[in-house]
Design a protein around this motif. Structure first.
Motif, PDB file in Angstrom:
ATOM      1  N   LEU A  69       0.848  -1.189   0.000  1.00 23.58           N
ATOM      2  CA  LEU A  69       0.000   0.000   0.000  1.00 23.58           C
ATOM      3  C   LEU A  69       0.880   1.234   0.000  1.00 23.58           C
ATOM      4  O   LEU A  69       2.026   1.194   0.452  1.00 23.58           O
ATOM      5  CB  LEU A  69      -0.897   0.019   1.242  1.00 23.58           C
ATOM      6  CG  LEU A  69      -1.806  -1.185   1.480  1.00 23.58           C
ATOM      7  CD1 LEU A  69      -2.514  -1.042   2.820  1.00 23.58           C
ATOM      8  CD2 LEU A  69      -2.809  -1.324   0.356  1.00 23.58           C
ATOM      9  N   THR A  70       0.350   2.321  -0.489  1.00 18.01           N
ATOM     10  CA  THR A  70       1.062   3.594  -0.467  1.00 18.01           C
ATOM     11  C   THR A  70       0.274   4.588   0.373  1.00 18.01           C
ATOM     12  O   THR A  70      -0.904   4.836   0.097  1.00 18.01           O
ATOM     13  CB  THR A  70       1.248   4.159  -1.882  1.00 18.01           C
ATOM     14  OG1 THR A  70       2.023   3.240  -2.655  1.00 18.01           O
ATOM     15  CG2 THR A  70       1.960   5.506  -1.835  1.00 18.01           C
ATOM     16  N   ILE A  71       0.941   5.118   1.394  1.00 19.64           N
ATOM     17  CA  ILE A  71       0.329   6.159   2.224  1.00 19.64           C
ATOM     18  C   ILE A  71       1.048   7.468   1.939  1.00 19.64           C
ATOM     19  O   ILE A  71       2.281   7.532   1.964  1.00 19.64           O
ATOM     20  CB  ILE A  71       0.439   5.825   3.721  1.00 19.64           C
ATOM     21  CG1 ILE A  71      -0.306   4.522   4.026  1.00 19.64           C
ATOM     22  CG2 ILE A  71      -0.140   6.962   4.565  1.00 19.64           C
ATOM     23  CD1 ILE A  71      -0.207   4.103   5.484  1.00 19.64           C
ATOM     24  N   LEU A  72       0.292   8.492   1.658  1.00 23.53           N
ATOM     25  CA  LEU A  72       0.843   9.831   1.482  1.00 23.53           C
ATOM     26  C   LEU A  72       0.399  10.699   2.653  1.00 23.53           C
ATOM     27  O   LEU A  72      -0.786  10.711   3.008  1.00 23.53           O
ATOM     28  CB  LEU A  72       0.376  10.446   0.158  1.00 23.53           C
ATOM     29  CG  LEU A  72       0.861   9.751  -1.127  1.00 23.53           C
ATOM     30  CD1 LEU A  72       0.299  10.459  -2.352  1.00 23.53           C
ATOM     31  CD2 LEU A  72       2.381   9.713  -1.187  1.00 23.53           C
ATOM     32  N   THR A  73       1.353  11.396   3.243  1.00 21.17           N
ATOM     33  CA  THR A  73       1.063  12.265   4.385  1.00 21.17           C
ATOM     34  C   THR A  73       1.932  13.507   4.299  1.00 21.17           C
ATOM     35  O   THR A  73       2.910  13.546   3.531  1.00 21.17           O
ATOM     36  CB  THR A  73       1.323  11.517   5.704  1.00 21.17           C
ATOM     37  OG1 THR A  73       1.010  12.374   6.795  1.00 21.17           O
ATOM     38  CG2 THR A  73       2.780  11.078   5.818  1.00 21.17           C
ATOM     39  N   ARG A  74       1.593  14.510   5.072  1.00 18.15           N
ATOM     40  CA  ARG A  74       2.439  15.700   5.102  1.00 18.15           C
ATOM     41  C   ARG A  74       3.748  15.355   5.810  1.00 18.15           C
ATOM     42  O   ARG A  74       3.756  14.609   6.795  1.00 18.15           O
ATOM     43  CB  ARG A  74       1.717  16.842   5.829  1.00 18.15           C
ATOM     44  CG  ARG A  74       0.475  17.337   5.100  1.00 18.15           C
ATOM     45  CD  ARG A  74       0.790  17.782   3.672  1.00 18.15           C
ATOM     46  NE  ARG A  74      -0.396  18.227   2.950  1.00 18.15           N
ATOM     47  CZ  ARG A  74      -0.396  18.590   1.673  1.00 18.15           C
ATOM     48  NH1 ARG A  74       0.719  18.521   0.970  1.00 18.15           N
ATOM     49  NH2 ARG A  74      -1.521  18.989   1.090  1.00 18.15           N
ATOM     50  N   PRO A  75       4.887  15.857   5.287  1.00 22.76           N
ATOM     51  CA  PRO A  75       6.206  15.460   5.817  1.00 22.76           C
ATOM     52  C   PRO A  75       6.344  15.616   7.322  1.00 22.76           C
ATOM     53  O   PRO A  75       6.971  14.770   7.977  1.00 22.76           O
ATOM     54  CB  PRO A  75       7.174  16.379   5.053  1.00 22.76           C
ATOM     55  CG  PRO A  75       6.472  16.667   3.764  1.00 22.76           C
ATOM     56  CD  PRO A  75       5.022  16.757   4.117  1.00 22.76           C
ATOM     57  N   ALA A  76       5.781  16.661   7.902  1.00 21.60           N
ATOM     58  CA  ALA A  76       5.935  16.899   9.337  1.00 21.60           C
ATOM     59  C   ALA A  76       5.277  15.810  10.182  1.00 21.60           C
ATOM     60  O   ALA A  76       5.607  15.658  11.367  1.00 21.60           O
ATOM     61  CB  ALA A  76       5.338  18.264   9.698  1.00 21.60           C
ATOM     62  N   GLY A  97       5.737  18.310  -1.252  1.00 21.19           N
ATOM     63  CA  GLY A  97       4.914  18.573  -0.079  1.00 21.19           C
ATOM     64  C   GLY A  97       4.262  17.341   0.501  1.00 21.19           C
ATOM     65  O   GLY A  97       3.394  17.455   1.380  1.00 21.19           O
ATOM     66  N   TRP A  98       4.677  16.143   0.043  1.00 25.41           N
ATOM     67  CA  TRP A  98       4.113  14.897   0.535  1.00 25.41           C
ATOM     68  C   TRP A  98       5.234  13.933   0.908  1.00 25.41           C
ATOM     69  O   TRP A  98       6.278  13.902   0.268  1.00 25.41           O
ATOM     70  CB  TRP A  98       3.211  14.228  -0.507  1.00 25.41           C
ATOM     71  CG  TRP A  98       1.950  14.978  -0.789  1.00 25.41           C
ATOM     72  CD1 TRP A  98       1.749  15.895  -1.765  1.00 25.41           C
ATOM     73  CD2 TRP A  98       0.722  14.881  -0.069  1.00 25.41           C
ATOM     74  NE1 TRP A  98       0.473  16.384  -1.706  1.00 25.41           N
ATOM     75  CE2 TRP A  98      -0.186  15.778  -0.674  1.00 25.41           C
ATOM     76  CE3 TRP A  98       0.295  14.126   1.030  1.00 25.41           C
ATOM     77  CZ2 TRP A  98      -1.488  15.932  -0.215  1.00 25.41           C
ATOM     78  CZ3 TRP A  98      -1.001  14.283   1.473  1.00 25.41           C
ATOM     79  CH2 TRP A  98      -1.885  15.175   0.854  1.00 25.41           C
ATOM     80  N   ALA A  99       5.011  13.137   1.934  1.00 25.69           N
ATOM     81  CA  ALA A  99       5.926  12.069   2.325  1.00 25.69           C
ATOM     82  C   ALA A  99       5.217  10.739   2.117  1.00 25.69           C
ATOM     83  O   ALA A  99       4.032  10.600   2.455  1.00 25.69           O
ATOM     84  CB  ALA A  99       6.350  12.225   3.778  1.00 25.69           C
ATOM     85  N   ALA A 100       5.931   9.773   1.543  1.00 25.51           N
ATOM     86  CA  ALA A 100       5.335   8.477   1.230  1.00 25.51           C
ATOM     87  C   ALA A 100       5.755   7.419   2.244  1.00 25.51           C
ATOM     88  O   ALA A 100       6.864   7.462   2.793  1.00 25.51           O
ATOM     89  CB  ALA A 100       5.735   8.039  -0.168  1.00 25.51           C
ATOM     90  N   ILE A 101       4.859   6.475   2.483  1.00 22.34           N
ATOM     91  CA  ILE A 101       5.126   5.321   3.342  1.00 22.34           C
ATOM     92  C   ILE A 101       4.624   4.078   2.607  1.00 22.34           C
ATOM     93  O   ILE A 101       3.484   4.053   2.135  1.00 22.34           O
ATOM     94  CB  ILE A 101       4.405   5.435   4.698  1.00 22.34           C
ATOM     95  CG1 ILE A 101       4.878   6.678   5.453  1.00 22.34           C
ATOM     96  CG2 ILE A 101       4.633   4.188   5.541  1.00 22.34           C
ATOM     97  CD1 ILE A 101       4.091   6.939   6.731  1.00 22.34           C
ATOM     98  N   ALA A 128       6.039  -1.536   7.589  1.00 22.72           N
ATOM     99  CA  ALA A 128       5.803  -0.170   7.111  1.00 22.72           C
ATOM    100  C   ALA A 128       7.155   0.519   6.994  1.00 22.72           C
ATOM    101  O   ALA A 128       7.934   0.533   7.955  1.00 22.72           O
ATOM    102  CB  ALA A 128       4.882   0.589   8.049  1.00 22.72           C
ATOM    103  N   VAL A 129       7.441   1.075   5.817  1.00 24.12           N
ATOM    104  CA  VAL A 129       8.761   1.648   5.542  1.00 24.12           C
ATOM    105  C   VAL A 129       8.600   3.068   5.015  1.00 24.12           C
ATOM    106  O   VAL A 129       7.822   3.304   4.087  1.00 24.12           O
ATOM    107  CB  VAL A 129       9.516   0.797   4.505  1.00 24.12           C
ATOM    108  CG1 VAL A 129      10.892   1.383   4.229  1.00 24.12           C
ATOM    109  CG2 VAL A 129       9.610  -0.643   4.956  1.00 24.12           C
ATOM    110  N   ILE A 156      -3.630   9.862   3.200  1.00 21.24           N
ATOM    111  CA  ILE A 156      -4.513   9.108   2.307  1.00 21.24           C
ATOM    112  C   ILE A 156      -3.816   7.812   1.929  1.00 21.24           C
ATOM    113  O   ILE A 156      -2.594   7.751   1.812  1.00 21.24           O
ATOM    114  CB  ILE A 156      -4.881   9.912   1.043  1.00 21.24           C
ATOM    115  CG1 ILE A 156      -3.634  10.555   0.417  1.00 21.24           C
ATOM    116  CG2 ILE A 156      -5.921  10.982   1.363  1.00 21.24           C
ATOM    117  CD1 ILE A 156      -3.926  11.351  -0.843  1.00 21.24           C
ATOM    118  N   VAL A 157      -4.617   6.756   1.738  1.00 13.69           N
ATOM    119  CA  VAL A 157      -4.093   5.417   1.502  1.00 13.69           C
ATOM    120  C   VAL A 157      -4.507   4.947   0.112  1.00 13.69           C
ATOM    121  O   VAL A 157      -5.695   4.961  -0.236  1.00 13.69           O
ATOM    122  CB  VAL A 157      -4.606   4.422   2.561  1.00 13.69           C
ATOM    123  CG1 VAL A 157      -4.041   3.025   2.314  1.00 13.69           C
ATOM    124  CG2 VAL A 157      -4.257   4.904   3.961  1.00 13.69           C
TER     125      VAL A 157
END
Length: 721
Positions: free
Chosen positions: A439-446, A472-476, A464-465, A509-510
């Motif tokens: 899965l790909t999670i996008l979140t704000r870097p902070a 402006g987005w950080a991925a997990i 989870a990595v 968001i996932v």
């Protein structure tokens, strides 16, 4: 029994019809179609250039996985294509094997440097991009490739070819979401041409068997072919002008639909035309009378299908809503072609087109009872037996709904499992903790670390990595423990979404392939609840307007719904017990319902419209039996042709298309051979003239125009026994 009718050489056809019976009109119609062909044929070839099978294009913009894909598209490297390489040796990996795996990863990392550089700081706990299984029999690594390098279908082949340089006995499967997409695209490659050629071959064979003429079969085939090319061009213009979504599945269904309904219309018109040629010496006058008799039923049939298809516009799934105007355009093109080009060509070629059984004009036409007349007589004598027996057969078939009607996983879509599917099996065998699609999670870097901690604590998550930060987005990247597209994995996705949405300010968001499949399934279920009642209501209204009654449309709709349940139940039994499918694709019930209700009602329209016409002269019961005798052969032939065209889909290597093709073909045969031939006539005989309530036909001895009146039940003593 023989009935003699006295035809007229110059039967009146009316002022309007008289003008259209001129010698020059058929040639004008053919000329206009030739001009249209010059414009449309080049456009029809462009339809494949605007088709898309991307889940992102299919899903609505409001879906969470679509939002993830939209953000990824804007990132510097674009959206990633994720490939998973699984190397394995049954008796354990050697040192040379492990070195080869490391070397191949380095090679691919250099080939796609931008993504490799983004991953440079993330080598896992031991600083290595590869993972060794606990049983030391397998190694794996994940390669994320930006779509700027090309779509998955263009990448998966070269990657597999490049990975062949490895020690003997070291096996490899290239899998992952991108590999599955690539293998799926390979299935659809050339599918339009395959469907078109197979459909033409099937329709040609059936027309030759139906007419037993060396030339007559060519005319409906040419007319339907012209309609199909016009429909493809029209759909291309719709895509360019209105941005509707057309995928390879809908493109194949367009071809099937045009050839199926177009041939049905041709069969109905030819039957009326052959009948009229016995009564009118002038072929143009005969065609006018044939059109007068057949066109209302054909137009009503087309209106029903078009109205049902346009109900799909309210669907949220773009591929489903797109099928509405796509299918409607196809049916309308078939309607126009079969009511203009087809009769024009028949008139120009004259009676000789029916050779060797040319219908001759005669002052005394003998009307034979035939098979369908005998069937009608049997139904008339055993109405309750016919009705209850038909319902009993349909009920037994409907019991199949208790079988495995669960949703089909994406990996179970292939009839012959490609490497990407077998690779997931190997991956789960050696790396059970990585068995799900990432899965790909996008979140704000902070908030990346906070979201990462929340995800790691979520039940069902194996790993989870943290990934790159850009735009402006950080991925997990998140790996579920459960197999892809299972209920357990979907439950994990729902828990992950709930957990990350609770992190304030993260705007997390996932997405990812499994999340897209989950959103597709949820959206499809919502569409079913909205579209199915709407289709029923619209088709019921069309039937009411056609038959100018209330009870008859309700009865006909009830028979179609029961028929659909029987077709679905019987098909599920075949899928589960005989073919061994792992479930039913989530899109199949809605598509099958739409086609079987709209197309199934067609045959009832052909029958009951003729029955209503005959009721004016003969009364309800005799009128129905006369209609069954007159239309039985042609409607059965039409059902066989339509079923055969949809059965073409069963020749394709994708489970979903096989399920749609088989279910619709089986349902059409049930409608044509049992529901329309036995159940509807039996119910009409049981209900009697009340079938036409509240129209004047439902009341005995009511004067109708031109001195005609419907016969009362007591005027039909032969049917009262």
């Amino acid at each position: 029994m023989a009935v003699h009718a006295t035809p007229s050489r110059e039967a009146p056809v009316g002022r309007w019809a008289g003008r259209w019976a001129g010698r020059w009109v058929p040639w004008l119609v053919i000329g206009l179609w030739l001009v249209l062909a010059v414009i449309m044929v080049p456009l029809s070839g462009k339809l494949s250039s605007v088709t898309t099978d991307s889940a992102v294009d299919t899903l609505p913009a409001s879906a969470e996985s679509t939002k993830v894909a939209a953000v990824e598209d804007k990132l510097p490297d674009g959206e990633d294509s994720t490939f998973v390489f699984v190397y394995h040796r049954s008796d354990g990996l050697t040192a040379a094997d492990r070195a080869a795996v490391e070397r191949q990863y380095d090679t691919f990392a250099k080939q796609y440097p931008s993504k490799a550089e983004a991953d440079e700081g993330d080598k896992g706990e031991e600083g290595s991009p590869t993972s060794l299984s606990d049983d030391r029999k397998a190694m794996t690594f994940t390669l994320d490739v930006s779509t700027s390098y090309g779509p998955p279908e263009d990448l998966v082949g070269p990657l597999r070819e490049a990975a062949k340089d490895r020690p003997s006995g070291l096996e490899l499967e290239v899998t992952g979401p991108a590999a599955i997409d690539g293998d799926m695209e390979a299935v659809f490659d050339g599918i339009d041409t395959q469907v078109l050629l197979t459909t033409i071959a099937v329709v040609t064979l059936l027309l030759i068997l139906t007419y037993r003429s060396p030339v007559l079969w060519i005319i409906p085939l040419v007319a339907v072919g012209a309609a199909a090319l016009t429909a493809m061009a029209t759909v291309y213009l719709l895509v360019k002008g209105f941005g509707i979504v057309v995928n390879d599945q809908n493109s194949a269904l367009l071809t099937i639909l045009v050839f199926g309904v177009g041939t049905d219309y041709a069969l109905l018109l030819i039957a009326r035309y052959r009948e009229a040629l016995h009564h009118h010496e002038n072929v143009r006058v005969a065609m006018i009378h044939a059109l007068r008799g057949a066109a209302p039923a054909i137009v009503a049939s087309a209106a029903t299908v078009v109205a049902g298809l346009l109900c799909l516009l309210v669907a949220d799934l773009n591929s489903t809503s797109g099928l509405g105007p796509i299918g409607a355009a196809g049916v309308l093109c078939a309607l126009v072609a079969m009511l203009t080009l087809f009769p024009a060509v028949l008139v120009v070629l004259g009676r000789r087109i029916f050779w060797p059984t040319v219908p001759q004009f005669s002052t005394a036409v003998e009307e034979k009872r035939g098979l369908w007349g005998r069937l009608g007589g049997a139904i008339g004598r055993r109405r309750w037996v016919a009705a209850l027996g038909s319902v009993g057969v349909l009920g037994v078939l409907a019991l199949g709904l208790a079988g495995n009607s669960g949703a089909l996983r994406e990996q179970d879509q292939f009839l012959s499992k490609p490497e990407s599917v077998t690779g997931f099996t190997v991956l789960r065998e050696h790396f059970p903790e990585l068995g799900g699609q990432p899965l790909t999670i996008l979140t704000r870097p902070a908030h990346q670390e906070q979201v990462l901690d929340v995800v790691k604590d979520t039940r069902g998550v194996a790993q989870a990595v943290p990934e790159q930060t850009a735009g402006g987005w950080a991925a997990i990247s998140v790996f579920p423990k459960d197999a892809p597209d299972t209920t357990a994995e979907y439950d994990t996705i729902k828990r992950v979404r709930t957990a990350v949405h609770a992190v304030r300010g993260a705007q997390a968001i996932v997405g990812g392939p499994s999340a897209e499949n989950l959103d597709t399934e949820v959206t499809t279920e919502r569409d079913e609840k909205l579209v199915i009642p709407l289709v029923l209501a619209v088709v019921l209204i069309v039937l009411g307007l056609l038959l100018r009654a209330v009870l008859a449309p309700l009865v006909l709709m009830a028979t179609v719904i029961v028929s659909f349940a029987a077709a679905f139940g019987g098909s599920v039994f075949v899928f589960d017990t005989i073919l061994g499918f792992k479930g039913v694709d989530s899109s199949v019930p809605l598509l099958a319902f739409l086609f079987l209700v709209a197309l199934g009602v067609d045959y009832n329209i052909f029958l009951t419209s003729r029955a209503r016409e005959e009721t004016v002269r003969l009364g309800t019961r005799k009128g129905m039996l006369k209609a069954l005798s007159a239309t039985g052969g042609v409607i059965t032939s039409a059902g066989l042709v339509l079923a055969a065209t949809f059965a073409v889909l069963t020749s394709l290597p994708l489970v979903m298309l096989v399920e749609v093709g088989f279910l619709v073909a089986f349902g059409v045969l049930l409608d044509a051979l049992l529901v329309r031939s036995v159940l509807v006539p039996a119910l009409t005989l049981l209900i009697g003239r009340r079938m036409w309530w509240p129209s004047p036909l439902s009341r005995p001895a009511v004067e109708l125009p031109h001195g005609q009146r419907p016969l009362a039940d007591e005027e039909e003593p032969a049917l009262q026994r």
